[in-house]
Motif scaffolding. Sequence first.
Motif, mmCIF file in Angstrom:
data_model
loop_
_atom_site.group_PDB
_atom_site.id
_atom_site.type_symbol
_atom_site.label_atom_id
_atom_site.label_comp_id
_atom_site.label_asym_id
_atom_site.label_seq_id
_atom_site.Cartn_x
_atom_site.Cartn_y
_atom_site.Cartn_z
ATOM 1 N N HIS A 169 0.516 -1.477 -0.254
ATOM 2 C CA HIS A 169 -0.172 0.330 -0.180
ATOM 3 C C HIS A 169 0.995 0.787 0.646
ATOM 4 N N TYR A 170 0.818 2.309 -1.459
ATOM 5 C CA TYR A 170 1.569 3.307 -0.768
ATOM 6 C C TYR A 170 0.581 4.532 -0.904
ATOM 7 N N HIS A 171 0.474 5.568 -0.307
ATOM 8 C CA HIS A 171 -0.857 6.671 -0.012
ATOM 9 C C HIS A 171 0.511 7.937 -0.018
ATOM 10 N N ALA A 172 0.218 8.463 -0.578
ATOM 11 C CA ALA A 172 0.820 9.911 -0.516
ATOM 12 C C ALA A 172 -0.458 11.160 -0.075
ATOM 13 N N GLN A 173 -0.509 12.010 0.357
ATOM 14 C CA GLN A 173 -1.621 13.033 0.656
ATOM 15 C C GLN A 173 -1.084 14.540 0.269
ATOM 16 N N LEU A 174 -1.059 15.717 0.342
ATOM 17 C CA LEU A 174 -0.789 17.513 0.561
ATOM 18 C C LEU A 174 -2.472 17.118 0.888
ATOM 19 N N VAL A 175 -2.701 18.694 1.443
ATOM 20 C CA VAL A 175 -3.661 19.178 1.411
ATOM 21 C C VAL A 175 -4.104 20.336 1.796
ATOM 22 N N MET A 176 -4.063 21.424 0.786
ATOM 23 C CA MET A 176 -3.970 22.564 0.553
ATOM 24 C C MET A 176 -5.019 23.585 1.318
ATOM 25 N N GLU A 177 -4.976 25.429 0.900
ATOM 26 C CA GLU A 177 -6.316 25.500 0.806
ATOM 27 C C GLU A 177 -6.712 26.304 -0.186
#
Length: 155
Positions: free
Chosen positions: A97-105
Motif C-alpha cells: 500500500h503506497y499512499h501520499a497526500q497533501l492538503v492545501m487551502e
Amino acid sequence: MFMITDAANHQPSPTKSRTSLPSLAAGLTVIIALCTAAGSAADDPYGDWIGTLVTDQGHNCPVNSTSLLQIKPKRMIFNPEMGSLVLRGKPDKAKQHYHAQLVMEDANHKPLPMVFEAHPVGDTFEGVYGTPECRAHITLKRPESRSWKNFLGND
C-alpha cells in the motif's frame, strides 16, 4: 585466455587452460536472476519511479510532463509534473500500500486535498491521482538513467 603450446609444432598442447563453458553459463544465470529480481516492484519498491499522468475525468490535471514517485523505507513522495507540489506518505511494503497526500487551502479558504494511491504490478507501479477537480491514472517505471543505482540500492 592463456594457452600452453608445444614449441616443436606450435600447436596447442592437450593440457591447455580453457574457460569452462558451464562456469560461464552459471555466472550469466546469476546475473540474469539478479537483474530480474531487481525489476519486481513488489519485492524492491525503493528508489525513483517516473511516468506521466493521464486524465480519467475532470480538468486541471497535471498531465503535461513527467511525474515522480520516490519510495524509501520510511517515507515516500509523489511529485506531480515534478513541480512545486509534493504529496507525502509512509510506504507499507508488507501490505503493498503506497499512499501520499497533501492538503492545501483553495482561494475560498476551503481544504483542497490531493491524494495519490499506488500498487506494484510486475516491474511497474500503477497509481491514481485525485483532487476535487481531477482524477488521473499513471504507470510508473524506474528511470533508465538510474537503473544501476536502483539495482544497487544507493538511494
